[in-house]
Motif scaffolding. Structure first.
Motif, PDB file in Angstrom:
ATOM      1  N   SER A 171       1.898  -3.834  -1.490  1.00 56.24           N
ATOM      2  CA  SER A 171       1.349  -5.167  -1.308  1.00 56.24           C
ATOM      3  C   SER A 171       0.856  -5.330   0.128  1.00 56.24           C
ATOM      4  CB  SER A 171       2.412  -6.217  -1.621  1.00 56.24           C
ATOM      5  OG  SER A 171       3.510  -6.075  -0.731  1.00 56.24           O
ATOM      6  N   PRO A 172       0.013  -6.326   0.404  1.00 56.61           N
ATOM      7  CA  PRO A 172      -0.438  -6.536   1.794  1.00 56.61           C
ATOM      8  C   PRO A 172       0.707  -6.777   2.765  1.00 56.61           C
ATOM      9  CG  PRO A 172      -1.816  -7.746   0.256  1.00 56.61           C
ATOM     10  CD  PRO A 172      -0.680  -7.193  -0.544  1.00 56.61           C
ATOM     11  N   GLU A 173       1.776  -7.446   2.293  1.00 58.12           N
ATOM     12  CA  GLU A 173       2.911  -7.676   3.187  1.00 58.12           C
ATOM     13  C   GLU A 173       3.597  -6.363   3.549  1.00 58.12           C
ATOM     14  OE1 GLU A 173       2.378  -9.211   0.396  1.00 58.12           O
ATOM     15  OE2 GLU A 173       1.886 -11.274   1.005  1.00 58.12           O
ATOM     16  N   ASP A 174       3.742  -5.468   2.546  1.00 61.43           N
ATOM     17  CA  ASP A 174       4.354  -4.169   2.830  1.00 61.43           C
ATOM     18  C   ASP A 174       3.470  -3.329   3.754  1.00 61.43           C
ATOM     19  OD1 ASP A 174       6.432  -4.893   1.200  1.00 61.43           O
ATOM     20  OD2 ASP A 174       5.628  -3.898  -0.577  1.00 61.43           O
ATOM     21  N   ASP A 175       2.157  -3.410   3.555  1.00 58.51           N
ATOM     22  CA  ASP A 175       1.239  -2.679   4.444  1.00 58.51           C
ATOM     23  C   ASP A 175       1.356  -3.169   5.879  1.00 58.51           C
ATOM     24  OD1 ASP A 175       0.311  -1.140   2.391  1.00 58.51           O
ATOM     25  OD2 ASP A 175      -1.407  -2.415   1.960  1.00 58.51           O
ATOM     26  N   ASN A 204       1.953   3.456  -7.790  1.00 58.53           N
ATOM     27  CA  ASN A 204       2.451   2.210  -7.227  1.00 58.53           C
ATOM     28  C   ASN A 204       1.718   1.936  -5.919  1.00 58.53           C
ATOM     29  OD1 ASN A 204       4.349   1.929  -9.302  1.00 58.53           O
ATOM     30  ND2 ASN A 204       5.823   3.233  -8.227  1.00 58.53           N
TER      31      ASN A 204
END
Length: 412
Positions: free
Chosen positions: A252-256, A249
């Motif tokens: 996403s860029p937002e989670d990063d 898994n």
């Protein structure tokens, strides 16, 4: 600055402090390049030493170290580290072609070294670089890996040396004198350093797939179209689940970005806690005074740092301004629970938004009323002008004395 020269190293000119006769400015991009080179060299288990070149600008006694790059080494039967001369000259010309304004040239060579200073293994590379460039002003920048975990207070695990030639026993000996330097940065470099600092929190370790899975993915991706690729990936996922391999898994860029932000805040909070503990421990070591004990008559010690105490008092006086309000509004129901600080802040923001919207509507209404008044004034002025012109001209004259006189004259 780390890595001061010691008298135990015969290649280093002894001195109490680094030489300040040269004005050397070190840019952060050089440090980022060196650290990246060391990291890749270590993780890939590459053989051979770590040697690179640093280009910058020289103006008299002023030097700048702006860019760095790694160098290709050549094999030598004696085991000494030497550079690939042809590759080195071609790469240096490429960098000089790119950095024409301002014109940059080779100013230093970087390598790994102990705290004591340069060693005999650094001399062949330095001599070779001098022969290739024809310059005797090549400096040596040493990076000390053993100091990375122990340095504090903004110090850097590097040392900068200038080569000098001394005559000893009718022979010319190359020695090194440590130089003082300062870190200089620009707007573009700040953006790059900030990008590297924020990108470090987004790094994700991904295990390498085995040969079977890599071959399956390659065959599935090269033999099918988009629809076929989707089916192949679904089939591959089903096979992976049946074989017991857990799916990977990716964030996403937002989670990063969220993880990077949280890590930055956690580090800031940790640093704030360490600073507060340091201030608390310092205050606990101070003797009792009349400020904390009313019955104390002892005078402050002569070594008391009053400037530091005033700074601590100033920080404490500003804390109430930074603390969020925890008082409940006056119209709160006595039987109900007081709203939380977050709810109070949200309600205040909501009221501010409504007030701003109402003020915009009121301003727009006033502007429309002013425009309507201007149009009415123009129409009224035009109407008055038209009526005034009609009243001044008057209706044409018919009959009367003038008509009779004209008739008589005609008869005559």
């Amino acid at each position: 600055m780390a890595g001061k020269a010691t008298s135990s190293n015969p290649l280093v000119v002894t001195g109490k402090a680094p030489d300040t006769s040269l004005n050397v400015q070190l840019h952060p991009l050089v440090l980022l390049t060196i650290s990246d080179y060391i990291t890749r060299h270590t993780l890939r288990s590459q053989p051979g030493p770590i040697i690179g070149a640093v280009i910058g600008e020289q103006s008299g006694r002023n030097f700048t170290l702006e860019h760095a790059y790694q160098c290709k080494l050549a094999e030598k039967p004696t085991g000494d580290a030497i550079l690939d001369g042809q590759w080195f000259e071609e790469r240096l010309e490429m960098y000089k072609e790119v950095h024409k304004v301002p014109a940059l040239d080779l100013v230093a060579v970087f390598a790994l070294g102990p705290i004591e200073g340069p060693q005999e293994a650094h001399l062949p590379v330095l001599r070779q670089v001098r022969e290739l460039t024809g310059s005797d002003n090549i400096m040596l920048l040493l990076f000390h890996p053993e100091l990375v975990d122990s340095l504090q207070g903004g110090k850097l695990p590097i040392s900068l040396y200038e080569s000098v030639e001394e005559l000893e026993n009718d022979q010319v000996q190359v020695r090194f004198r440590e130089l003082a330097f300062e870190v200089e940065t620009g707007d573009a470099e700040r953006i790059g350093v900030n990008f590297v600092a924020t990108g470090g929190g987004n790094a994700t370790a991904v295990a390498k797939p085995d040969n079977a899975s890599s071959i399956a993915v390659a065959s599935a991706s090269s033999s099918k179209d988009k629809k076929g690729k989707g089916k192949a990936k679904a089939k591959e996922g089903e096979e992976g689940e049946t074989n017991g391999a857990a799916p990977i898994n990716f964030l996403s860029p937002e989670d990063d970005e969220l993880i990077s932000t949280l890590n930055s805040k956690v580090n800031a909070i940790k640093m704030l806690g360490e600073r507060l503990d340091l201030i608390r421990s310092y205050l606990e070591t101070l003797p009792q005074s009349y400020l904390t004990d009313a019955t104390s008559t002892a005078a402050p010690a002569e070594t008391t740092n009053f400037q530091l105490l005033r700074s601590v008092q100033s920080m404490l006086s500003r804390l109430p301004l930074l603390a969020p309000p925890d008082s409940a509004p006056e119209n709160t129901d006595p039987g109900a629970e007081p709203p939380a600080n977050l709810e109070l802040a949200a309600e205040k923001e909501r009221q501010d938004v409504h007030l701003t919207s109402l003020l915009a509507s009121l301003t727009r209404s006033v502007a429309e009323a002013q425009t309507l008044g201007s149009k009415f004034t123009i129409l009224q002025r035009e109407r008055q002008t038209k009526e005034r012109s009609q009243f001044g001209r008057g209706p044409p004259m018919r009959g009367g004395f003038n008509d009779d006189l004209l008739a008589d004259n005609g008869a005559l």
